[in-house]
Scaffold this active site. Structure first.
Site, mmCIF file in Angstrom:
data_model
loop_
_atom_site.group_PDB
_atom_site.id
_atom_site.type_symbol
_atom_site.label_atom_id
_atom_site.label_comp_id
_atom_site.label_asym_id
_atom_site.label_seq_id
_atom_site.Cartn_x
_atom_site.Cartn_y
_atom_site.Cartn_z
ATOM 1 N N ARG A 128 12.249 66.989 -20.874
ATOM 2 C CA ARG A 128 12.073 66.306 -19.588
ATOM 3 C C ARG A 128 10.610 65.911 -19.425
ATOM 4 N NH1 ARG A 128 16.143 68.889 -15.020
ATOM 5 N NH2 ARG A 128 17.771 67.385 -15.421
ATOM 6 N N GLN A 133 12.148 59.719 -20.212
ATOM 7 C CA GLN A 133 13.048 59.568 -19.057
ATOM 8 C C GLN A 133 14.222 58.641 -19.337
ATOM 9 O OE1 GLN A 133 10.652 58.566 -15.655
ATOM 10 N NE2 GLN A 133 10.329 60.700 -15.114
ATOM 11 N N ASP A 136 17.100 60.504 -21.043
ATOM 12 C CA ASP A 136 17.491 61.789 -20.461
ATOM 13 C C ASP A 136 18.893 61.725 -19.828
ATOM 14 O OD1 ASP A 136 17.720 64.152 -19.103
ATOM 15 O OD2 ASP A 136 15.845 63.982 -17.979
ATOM 16 N N SER A 139 19.836 64.197 -16.944
ATOM 17 C CA SER A 139 19.436 63.769 -15.598
ATOM 18 C C SER A 139 20.329 62.652 -15.075
ATOM 19 C CB SER A 139 17.981 63.287 -15.590
ATOM 20 O OG SER A 139 17.132 64.384 -15.784
ATOM 21 N N TYR A 235 11.470 72.831 -16.219
ATOM 22 C CA TYR A 235 12.626 73.546 -15.675
ATOM 23 C C TYR A 235 12.170 74.785 -14.905
ATOM 24 C CZ TYR A 235 15.623 70.721 -18.664
ATOM 25 O OH TYR A 235 16.272 69.669 -19.246
#
Ligand code: NAD
Length: 384
Positions: A128, A133, A136, A139, A235
């Site tokens: 992450r 991004q 990902d 997500s 996280y």
């Protein structure tokens, strides 16, 4: 490269790992795309549309596995009922596999991939970081799940969400409590706000408070642990039992007012933290609803049963699983974009660069070895 995309065989899976529009991106990048007939049926993408965008339609998955140098999948390898073999045994030796692998839960499949010299990448291990991004998938899928969780809650609830001022009187808005304000939680907050509910949320990561407030929701204040609560990967760290005890007390104090609770609390790679006990559920008023998005990690609520709606003490507790599959059009679009971006990042060079954080971070097996340390120690612990 020859990219093969077989149909998903996991029960209830409707997503496709590639959309017709992204087939043409791969073709423009000089790759060949083979898709199994009916790949997009669950997401309403017809074979003709894939064909018009340059894909070759193949009737039998076995032919795809036989030819492809890289396989794109959504779900981890499962048993092909017709062939009575794991998909991990169908892929040709030395080829590459990209998809969700849930490697900590699927150690047998990982062992097969390792033994067959497969270069495998797990979408859930894409780090992450800002640079990753667009790759990902965890997500993008969590965002959709957070949205859908609120719609499910609205459907179970025998009340409306917004304030309604009518000639027949004023109806106050429903109250929604969101526990865990990561990707799914923030999207749940935004969706519940859009439907007009009163929303409040809690998350132990201090940075989250501002994000919750920026969505117009209240933040439940409680004493936060002094230690660093975040890992380098962004996280949450596992909370101590003393912290969770205190948190449950704070949650209990809000329960009599909550119509809906959406729980999304998780710590990567761990069992979900227990936030709602049966005693706490007795404090909720009859007809209220809990949607537990952490159901697959054991649930944030003691009474959660994965893929089931439990009706206990007058409260509906929905252990929601695979919600992105209930939004297959957008879920396929987002997932396909993530996997194509990751593929281009890794393979648009003469050789994958294992010094690169994204390539190294998402790689699980390579050259007959398990490359990921977390997976490797979990497999050693089980003697695999
Ligand atoms: P995330 O890591 O972005 O968010 C999890 C959040 O939980 C983090 O913000 C973390 O700080 C918070 N958290 C950790 N411990 C907590 C505690 N004790 N109390 C409150 N919050 C705590 O994860 P995500 O991508 O938003 O996913 C959230 C959950 O939803 C996961 O369990 C994931 O597997 C699940 N999920 C379910 C579905 C589905 O269809 N059911 C789909 C996608 C994701």
């Amino acid at each position: 490269m020859i990219i093969g995309i077989p149909k998903e065989i996991y029960p209830g899976e409707t997503r496709a790992a590639i959309t017709p529009a992204l087939v043409s991106t791969l073709i423009k990048n000089h790759h060949k795309v083979l898709i199994e007939k009916g790949l997009g049926d669950g997401a309403f993408f017809q074979d003709d549309y894939y064909r018009e965008n340059g894909a070759e339609i193949i009737a039998d998955a076995v032919d795809i596995y036989y030819q492809a140098e890289v396989i794109f999948k959504v779900q981890p390898p499962a048993i092909n009922a017709k062939l009575k073999k794991s998909e991990a045994e169908l892929i040709k030796e030395g080829a590459a596999w990209m998809g969700f692998l849930a490697p900590l839960q699927n150690k047998d499949a990982i062992k097969i991939l390792m033994q067959r010299n497969i270069l495998s990448f797990a979408m859930e291990f894409v780090p992450r970081i800002t640079r990753a991004q667009s790759m990902d998938a965890l997500s993008s899928m969590a965002s959709l799940a957070g949205y859908k969780a609120v719609l499910l809650a609205a459907d179970h609830l025998h009340k409306i969400f917004p304030l309604m001022m009518t000639a027949a009187g004023t109806i106050p808005p429903a109250t929604v409590l969101v526990l865990g304000a990561g990707v799914a939680g923030l999207q749940a907050i935004a969706t519940a706000k859009r439907l007009g509910a009163n929303v409040e949320a809690f998350d132990p990561r201090p940075a989250v408070k501002e994000q919750v407030k920026s969505l117009g929701a209240g933040f439940v204040e409680m004493e936060l642990p002094g230690e660093n609560v975040e890992t380098d990967g962004g996280y949450a760290k596992e909370q101590s039992e003393a912290f969770l005890l205190k948190e449950r007390e704070v949650i209990a104090s809000r329960l009599s007012k909550a119509d809906v609770i959406i729980t999304t609390a998780q710590v990567f790679g761990k069992k979900a933290p227990l936030l709602i006990t049966e005693e706490m559920i007795k404090l909720m008023h009859p007809g209220s609803v809990i949607i537990d998005l952490a159901a697959e990690q054991g649930g944030n609520c003691t009474l959660t049963k994965a893929d089931t709606v439990v009706d206990k003490h007058g409260v509906f507790i929905h252990g929601a699983v695979n919600l992105p599959a209930k939004l297959p059009v957008n879920a396929s679009q987002m997932y396909a974009k993530n996997i194509v971006n990751l593929f281009l990042h890794i393979f648009q060079k003469p050789e994958p660069d294992f010094e690169d954080e994204i390539t190294r971070g998402s790689c699980i097996t390579h050259s007959g070895k398990v490359l990921n340390n977390l997976v490797l120690s979990a497999m050693k612990e089980e003697g695999k």
